[in-house]
Scaffold this motif. Structure first.
Motif, mmCIF file in Angstrom:
data_model
loop_
_atom_site.group_PDB
_atom_site.id
_atom_site.type_symbol
_atom_site.label_atom_id
_atom_site.label_comp_id
_atom_site.label_asym_id
_atom_site.label_seq_id
_atom_site.Cartn_x
_atom_site.Cartn_y
_atom_site.Cartn_z
ATOM 1 N N TYR A 352 1.092 -1.559 -0.040
ATOM 2 C CA TYR A 352 0.398 -0.041 0.192
ATOM 3 C C TYR A 352 0.734 1.767 -0.235
ATOM 4 O O TYR A 352 1.681 1.587 1.176
ATOM 5 C CB TYR A 352 -0.478 0.079 1.238
ATOM 6 N N GLU A 354 1.071 5.362 -0.848
ATOM 7 C CA GLU A 354 0.697 6.543 -1.042
ATOM 8 C C GLU A 354 2.071 7.686 -1.412
ATOM 9 O O GLU A 354 2.967 7.119 -0.779
ATOM 10 C CB GLU A 354 -0.434 7.094 0.012
ATOM 11 N N ARG A 359 -2.202 9.719 -3.289
ATOM 12 C CA ARG A 359 -3.379 8.697 -4.084
ATOM 13 C C ARG A 359 -2.521 6.933 -4.339
ATOM 14 O O ARG A 359 -1.330 7.778 -4.135
ATOM 15 C CB ARG A 359 -2.665 9.250 -4.994
ATOM 16 N N VAL A 360 -3.359 5.889 -4.137
ATOM 17 C CA VAL A 360 -2.737 4.877 -4.123
ATOM 18 C C VAL A 360 -1.740 4.207 -5.905
ATOM 19 O O VAL A 360 -2.712 4.569 -6.567
ATOM 20 C CB VAL A 360 -4.317 4.056 -3.706
ATOM 21 N N PHE A 378 -2.810 -4.308 -6.247
ATOM 22 C CA PHE A 378 -1.379 -4.094 -5.278
ATOM 23 C C PHE A 378 -0.563 -4.536 -6.125
ATOM 24 O O PHE A 378 -0.561 -5.400 -6.911
ATOM 25 C CB PHE A 378 -1.883 -4.246 -4.122
ATOM 26 N N ARG A 432 2.059 -0.665 4.636
ATOM 27 C CA ARG A 432 2.496 0.628 4.123
ATOM 28 C C ARG A 432 3.933 0.879 4.216
ATOM 29 O O ARG A 432 4.610 0.701 5.126
ATOM 30 C CB ARG A 432 1.725 1.380 5.257
ATOM 31 N N TRP A 453 -0.911 5.689 -10.360
ATOM 32 C CA TRP A 453 -1.439 6.974 -8.584
ATOM 33 C C TRP A 453 -2.829 6.942 -9.269
ATOM 34 O O TRP A 453 -3.393 7.847 -9.959
ATOM 35 C CB TRP A 453 -0.474 8.195 -8.349
ATOM 36 N N PRO A 456 -8.025 7.754 -4.093
ATOM 37 C CA PRO A 456 -8.913 6.707 -3.378
ATOM 38 C C PRO A 456 -10.264 6.061 -3.731
ATOM 39 O O PRO A 456 -11.150 5.732 -3.770
ATOM 40 C CB PRO A 456 -8.091 6.301 -2.056
ATOM 41 N N ILE A 471 -8.554 -1.385 0.843
ATOM 42 C CA ILE A 471 -7.802 -0.015 1.158
ATOM 43 C C ILE A 471 -9.605 0.384 1.885
ATOM 44 O O ILE A 471 -8.961 1.695 2.436
ATOM 45 C CB ILE A 471 -8.180 0.884 -0.447
ATOM 46 N N ARG A 475 -8.705 3.429 4.823
ATOM 47 C CA ARG A 475 -8.818 4.187 5.424
ATOM 48 C C ARG A 475 -9.896 4.987 6.742
ATOM 49 O O ARG A 475 -9.946 5.395 7.443
ATOM 50 C CB ARG A 475 -9.940 4.866 4.438
#
Length: 485
Positions: A352, A354, A359-360, A378, A432, A453, A456, A471, A475
């Protein structure tokens, strides 16, 4: 300037200014001289020229000073460059040997600065206003070194020096050098500054690299291990090694790197170089790899090493590792299930990531993928004979060219799922990464078509369901989700 090139001079100066941009004005004249036809290394060049000094630091955080007979001064050993000096750092080492009798082999580079100057001091020397003679300006480029083994014997130069002193940082004579030392983490304790790797296969062979036969490189024309020197951007020696492998042999990706030993080598300047040696298993064809440095890569069994030109230390290192491998029990493959109806769970590691906009990072899987073709997912992989974090670090480098240090990884979410009734359960662990180096690039085009990217709140379609669930859970601050049970 027959002894070196202007790029050899500009490199250390520019690297220094990147670290100390406030000193750019003081060194403007020096940079200008490097852009003109004047020789800033010649002591006759006016109004200024380069000198070099060696800052030798012991394990008590003290600095070597030379007591001069004339004038009673006690500076760090240094002086003008000579025609035989191949680089600024080499000039500092020569001056140290002449002034204190300390050979280069008794020193090593500091892991904090490596070969970058610790200080460039602008010194105004001599001159006579009454006679109209201008002052001579020295740009003293100072390099820091650690003692490789305790404190060596010193032999001060009899004609000019009366003795030596070891001064703590706060008593160093030069104000500019003193300030930088006090603001540094230099502790005088040597650490490995190079990394190399023992690459072996299931047949017990070792992958050796035949180096170019150039006189200005280490071990020219000999077989050696792959690897290289640490750079200031590297956050670990494993990162150093993976970067070097990417530069020397793109496509040679080692899943797991295990520290094996710390060895000692000698640099082209004669310095002692502590080397962290890793070991990694790889079963591939070196002829299929693109070699960017050196002549060739070749598998060699330990019993044939005596027929090759390679250093005694490399030969001994391989034999030690081979003996250890022969004594180590081979891991037995795990069965798909155990008795009593218990099903072994497949473990997956997922990244994960960012960016600074929140942005992921997701990848579009190849349409022909066995799982989730033409679907966003992912960066991920299955754990092999390794930890989940090791799997994540390996997959990040293999799939996207991202270098991640395990210390920068934290657990974020887990999804325990069954895709269909009767399938093996899977524990999808999501981690992460807070820091990384590199830009996402497609390195396995048969698996992934693109990295992108995504906000979410605006994820693409379709997304692997458990990736979307993870995700959403991250969050929301949750760490666990179940699906399909």
């Amino acid at each position: 300037m027959p002894w070196t090139t202007r790029s050899d001079l500009r490199g250390p100066v520019l690297a220094y200014l990147e670290r100390h941009p406030a000193e750019h004005g003081e060194l403007e004249d020096l940079l200008a001289a490097l852009d003109t036809g004047t020789d800033p290394t010649c002591r006759a060049t006016l109004p200024g020229h380069i000198t070099c000094s060696a800052v030798v630091i012991d394990r008590d955080r003290r600095v070597l000073h030379i007591q001069h007979k004339a004038g009673g001064q006690a500076p760090a050993p240094g002086g003008h460059l000579e025609a035989g000096d191949q680089a600024l750092l080499a000039a500092a080492l020569r001056e140290l040997s002449e002034a204190a009798g300390i050979a280069a082999g008794e020193l090593c580079l500091t892991p904090q600065l490596l070969g970058m100057p610790i200080d460039i001091d602008v010194q105004r020397v001599g001159g006579s206003p009454a006679k109209g003679e201008p002052a001579d300006q020295h740009y003293d480029v100072r390099f820091a070194f650690y003692l490789a083994d305790g404190r060596p014997g010193t032999t001060p130069e009899a004609e000019e020096a009366s003795g030596i002193e070891w001064r703590p940082f706060e008593q160093v004579g030069s104000p500019t050098l003193r300030a930088k030392l006090l603001d540094s983490a230099l502790d005088g304790r040597p650490e490995p500054v190079n990394a190399s790797v023992l690459i072996f296969d299931d047949q017990g062979r070792y992958l050796l690299h035949l180096r170019d036969n150039y006189p200005d490189i280490c071990e020219p024309g000999a077989f050696a291990l792959l690897g290289g020197g640490r750079e200031t951007v590297d956050r670990s020696l494993e990162e150093t090694l993976r970067r070097e492998l990417g530069e020397e042999v793109p496509g040679l990706a080692l899943r797991v790197l295990e520290p094996f030993a710390v060895e000692r080598a000698i640099s082209t300047e004669g310095l002692s170089v502590p080397v962290q040696v890793f070991a990694g298993r790889w079963n591939g064809d070196p002829a299929a790899l693109r070699l960017c440095e050196g002549v060739l890569l070749h598998w060699c069994p330990p019993e044939l090493l005596h027929r090759l030109r390679l250093s005694d230390s490399t030969r001994d290192l391989i034999h030690r590792h081979a003996k250890q491998q022969a004594l180590a029990p081979r891991p037995r493959p795990l069965p798909p299930s155990s008795g009593g109806g218990t099903a072994l769970t497949v473990i997956g590691a997922h990244l994960y990531l960012e960016d600074d906009q929140g942005r992921v990072l997701l990848g579009l899987r190849h349409p022909d993928s066995a799982y989730a073709g033409n679907t966003w997912h992912f960066l991920a992989g299955h754990c092999e004979q390794e930890s989940a974090v090791s799997c994540l670090v390996r997959e990040a480098f293999e799939e996207a060219g991202l270098v991640i240090h395990p210390a920068d990884v934290e657990f974020a979410h887990a999804v325990h799922l069954v895709d269909r009734a009767g399938d093996r359960p899977r524990m999808q662990m999501v981690f992460r990464a807070h820091r990384w180096t590199g830009m996402p690039e497609v390195r396995e085009p048969d698996k992934c078509l693109a990295w992108q990217w995504w906000d979410p709140d605006g994820l693409p379609a379709p997304v692997v369901p458990y990736a979307r669930a993870a995700i959403d859970g991250i969050r929301a601050g949750r760490t666990y989700t179940e699906l399909g049970w």
